[in-house]
Scaffold this motif. Sequence first.
Motif, PDB file in Angstrom:
ATOM      1  N   VAL A 185       0.858  -1.177   0.000  1.00 52.08           N
ATOM      2  CA  VAL A 185       0.000   0.000   0.000  1.00 52.08           C
ATOM      3  C   VAL A 185       0.897   1.231   0.000  1.00 52.08           C
ATOM      4  O   VAL A 185       1.993   1.215   0.578  1.00 52.08           O
ATOM      5  N   GLY A 186       0.444   2.281  -0.685  1.00 48.86           N
ATOM      6  CA  GLY A 186       1.273   3.468  -0.785  1.00 48.86           C
ATOM      7  C   GLY A 186       0.464   4.736  -0.973  1.00 48.86           C
ATOM      8  O   GLY A 186      -0.763   4.710  -1.130  1.00 48.86           O
ATOM      9  N   ALA A 187       1.179   5.853  -0.992  1.00 45.00           N
ATOM     10  CA  ALA A 187       0.568   7.170  -1.189  1.00 45.00           C
ATOM     11  C   ALA A 187       1.689   8.140  -1.521  1.00 45.00           C
ATOM     12  O   ALA A 187       2.869   7.813  -1.484  1.00 45.00           O
ATOM     13  N   GLY A 188       1.278   9.359  -1.847  1.00 40.04           N
ATOM     14  CA  GLY A 188       2.236  10.394  -2.225  1.00 40.04           C
ATOM     15  C   GLY A 188       1.561  11.297  -3.224  1.00 40.04           C
ATOM     16  O   GLY A 188       0.758  12.157  -2.880  1.00 40.04           O
ATOM     17  N   GLY A 189       1.851  11.065  -4.513  1.00 38.80           N
ATOM     18  CA  GLY A 189       1.085  11.736  -5.551  1.00 38.80           C
ATOM     19  C   GLY A 189      -0.350  11.260  -5.552  1.00 38.80           C
ATOM     20  O   GLY A 189      -1.292  12.022  -5.755  1.00 38.80           O
ATOM     21  N   SER A 190      -0.543   9.960  -5.305  1.00 39.64           N
ATOM     22  CA  SER A 190      -1.884   9.393  -5.149  1.00 39.64           C
ATOM     23  C   SER A 190      -2.395   9.637  -3.738  1.00 39.64           C
ATOM     24  O   SER A 190      -1.606   9.725  -2.788  1.00 39.64           O
ATOM     25  N   ASP A 191      -3.708   9.736  -3.610  1.00 39.74           N
ATOM     26  CA  ASP A 191      -4.290   9.741  -2.268  1.00 39.74           C
ATOM     27  C   ASP A 191      -4.084   8.380  -1.616  1.00 39.74           C
ATOM     28  O   ASP A 191      -3.808   8.284  -0.426  1.00 39.74           O
ATOM     29  N   LEU A 192      -4.233   7.327  -2.421  1.00 38.81           N
ATOM     30  CA  LEU A 192      -4.021   5.964  -1.948  1.00 38.81           C
ATOM     31  C   LEU A 192      -3.857   5.048  -3.153  1.00 38.81           C
ATOM     32  O   LEU A 192      -4.564   5.179  -4.148  1.00 38.81           O
ATOM     33  N   VAL A 193      -2.899   4.129  -3.054  1.00 34.51           N
ATOM     34  CA  VAL A 193      -2.751   3.092  -4.073  1.00 34.51           C
ATOM     35  C   VAL A 193      -2.408   1.790  -3.359  1.00 34.51           C
ATOM     36  O   VAL A 193      -1.611   1.775  -2.419  1.00 34.51           O
ATOM     37  N   TRP A 194      -3.077   0.699  -3.753  1.00 36.89           N
ATOM     38  CA  TRP A 194      -2.724  -0.583  -3.170  1.00 36.89           C
ATOM     39  C   TRP A 194      -2.685  -1.656  -4.249  1.00 36.89           C
ATOM     40  O   TRP A 194      -3.344  -1.557  -5.279  1.00 36.89           O
ATOM     41  N   ASN A 195      -1.864  -2.654  -4.003  1.00 40.38           N
ATOM     42  CA  ASN A 195      -1.539  -3.661  -4.989  1.00 40.38           C
ATOM     43  C   ASN A 195      -1.503  -5.032  -4.317  1.00 40.38           C
ATOM     44  O   ASN A 195      -0.934  -5.185  -3.229  1.00 40.38           O
ATOM     45  N   ALA A 196      -2.129  -6.031  -4.937  1.00 40.75           N
ATOM     46  CA  ALA A 196      -2.142  -7.389  -4.390  1.00 40.75           C
ATOM     47  C   ALA A 196      -2.007  -8.391  -5.521  1.00 40.75           C
ATOM     48  O   ALA A 196      -2.525  -8.180  -6.622  1.00 40.75           O
ATOM     49  N   SER A 197      -1.309  -9.486  -5.257  1.00 40.22           N
ATOM     50  CA  SER A 197      -1.172 -10.528  -6.260  1.00 40.22           C
ATOM     51  C   SER A 197      -1.023 -11.880  -5.588  1.00 40.22           C
ATOM     52  O   SER A 197      -0.546 -11.985  -4.448  1.00 40.22           O
ATOM     53  N   ALA A 198      -1.439 -12.923  -6.304  1.00 38.57           N
ATOM     54  CA  ALA A 198      -1.279 -14.311  -5.862  1.00 38.57           C
ATOM     55  C   ALA A 198      -0.766 -15.096  -7.052  1.00 38.57           C
ATOM     56  O   ALA A 198      -1.421 -15.156  -8.102  1.00 38.57           O
ATOM     57  N   ILE A 199       0.404 -15.718  -6.906  1.00 37.75           N
ATOM     58  CA  ILE A 199       1.105 -16.329  -8.026  1.00 37.75           C
ATOM     59  C   ILE A 199       1.533 -17.746  -7.671  1.00 37.75           C
ATOM     60  O   ILE A 199       2.001 -18.006  -6.556  1.00 37.75           O
ATOM     61  N   ILE A 200       1.394 -18.668  -8.631  1.00 35.44           N
ATOM     62  CA  ILE A 200       1.959 -20.009  -8.519  1.00 35.44           C
ATOM     63  C   ILE A 200       3.157 -20.096  -9.453  1.00 35.44           C
ATOM     64  O   ILE A 200       3.074 -19.745 -10.630  1.00 35.44           O
ATOM     65  N   ASP A 201       4.290 -20.582  -8.922  1.00 37.40           N
ATOM     66  CA  ASP A 201       5.564 -20.625  -9.638  1.00 37.40           C
ATOM     67  C   ASP A 201       5.958 -22.092  -9.830  1.00 37.40           C
ATOM     68  O   ASP A 201       5.953 -22.875  -8.877  1.00 37.40           O
ATOM     69  N   TYR A 202       6.301 -22.468 -11.074  1.00 33.79           N
ATOM     70  CA  TYR A 202       6.790 -23.815 -11.353  1.00 33.79           C
ATOM     71  C   TYR A 202       8.179 -23.723 -11.970  1.00 33.79           C
ATOM     72  O   TYR A 202       8.358 -23.123 -13.036  1.00 33.79           O
ATOM     73  N   GLN A 203       9.169 -24.310 -11.326  1.00 28.00           N
ATOM     74  CA  GLN A 203      10.544 -24.243 -11.797  1.00 28.00           C
ATOM     75  C   GLN A 203      10.775 -25.296 -12.874  1.00 28.00           C
ATOM     76  O   GLN A 203      10.603 -26.497 -12.647  1.00 28.00           O
ATOM     77  N   LEU A 204      11.170 -24.838 -14.075  1.00 34.59           N
ATOM     78  CA  LEU A 204      11.398 -25.734 -15.202  1.00 34.59           C
ATOM     79  C   LEU A 204      12.739 -26.440 -15.109  1.00 34.59           C
ATOM     80  O   LEU A 204      12.901 -27.556 -15.591  1.00 34.59           O
ATOM     81  N   GLY A 205      13.713 -25.775 -14.535  1.00 41.47           N
ATOM     82  CA  GLY A 205      15.049 -26.332 -14.434  1.00 41.47           C
ATOM     83  C   GLY A 205      15.913 -25.420 -13.598  1.00 41.47           C
ATOM     84  O   GLY A 205      15.426 -24.681 -12.747  1.00 41.47           O
ATOM     85  N   LYS A 206      17.223 -25.449 -13.847  1.00 38.14           N
ATOM     86  CA  LYS A 206      18.143 -24.630 -13.060  1.00 38.14           C
ATOM     87  C   LYS A 206      18.168 -23.174 -13.502  1.00 38.14           C
ATOM     88  O   LYS A 206      18.790 -22.339 -12.835  1.00 38.14           O
ATOM     89  N   TRP A 207      17.509 -22.862 -14.619  1.00 40.13           N
ATOM     90  CA  TRP A 207      17.651 -21.508 -15.173  1.00 40.13           C
ATOM     91  C   TRP A 207      16.335 -20.827 -15.506  1.00 40.13           C
ATOM     92  O   TRP A 207      16.334 -19.656 -15.873  1.00 40.13           O
ATOM     93  N   ALA A 208      15.194 -21.491 -15.384  1.00 34.12           N
ATOM     94  CA  ALA A 208      13.935 -20.868 -15.800  1.00 34.12           C
ATOM     95  C   ALA A 208      12.757 -21.381 -14.984  1.00 34.12           C
ATOM     96  O   ALA A 208      12.792 -22.485 -14.423  1.00 34.12           O
TER      97      ALA A 208
END
Length: 245
Positions: A185-208
């Motif tokens: 959550v943040g503010a400054g130039g904005s009166d209020l800004v908030w950001n949320a995310s939910a991510i599933i990560d699958y590792q393909l190998g040692k590099w990706a």
Amino acid sequence: MRLKSTIVVLAMMVAVATTVPAGAQSQSDEWQFQLAPLYLWAADINGTMTVRDVLDNDFAVDFDDAISNLEMGFTVHFEARKGRWGLLADAFYLNRAGSQDIETLLGRTVDVDVENLILEGAGGYEFSDQWWVIVGVRYFKLDADLTFEILPSIEPSESWGDLFAGVIWRPELGKRWMFSGRFDVGAGGSDLVWNASAIIDYQLGKWAAVLAGYRYLDIDYKNQDTGVKYDMSMSGPVVALRFFW
């Protein structure tokens, strides 16, 4: 045209999903890096735009409508980590040129050309196993050209910066799987800004790794001098491919 738009969109989903310190790599005193050169965020846009006494209407732009008029898009995300400390940088740029119809609550059609730039930089610290705290700066720039059926066209242009702070939770779900939840959550130039995310990560190998999930960004911005006000949300699924070393 639809195939071209789909390719561009799929290229755009990569870095928003990776806006956390590299978690698929083990903690180390050596520098570790990751790069997501392009990403796709299939976001619908909803909100209210006010420009003095000329415009004060709700609007909604579906992702399919927005991407069909996409002229240019560029995204990149980079991270570095050493031990419990991490840094991230992200750039998100869209230029939706040509005609794009937005239905307002008054039932009228507005042709809109929009350039949207979001820059983000932050530092993070892993204060506990699976938990990060992040603090950073986010910069917005929005240029629009609105043409109405019965009113003169207007060209609101606004840019501003916000400070934000948040947390990230990254539990491992298996040998190759990981969950990443973020809220800030943040503010400054904005009166209020908030950001949320939910991510599933699958590792393909040692590099990706590949990622998929959902992101929501809400912005409440007002400029008393220009009479411009944005109360806007961007939300939709995220897909990403990132490389690490």
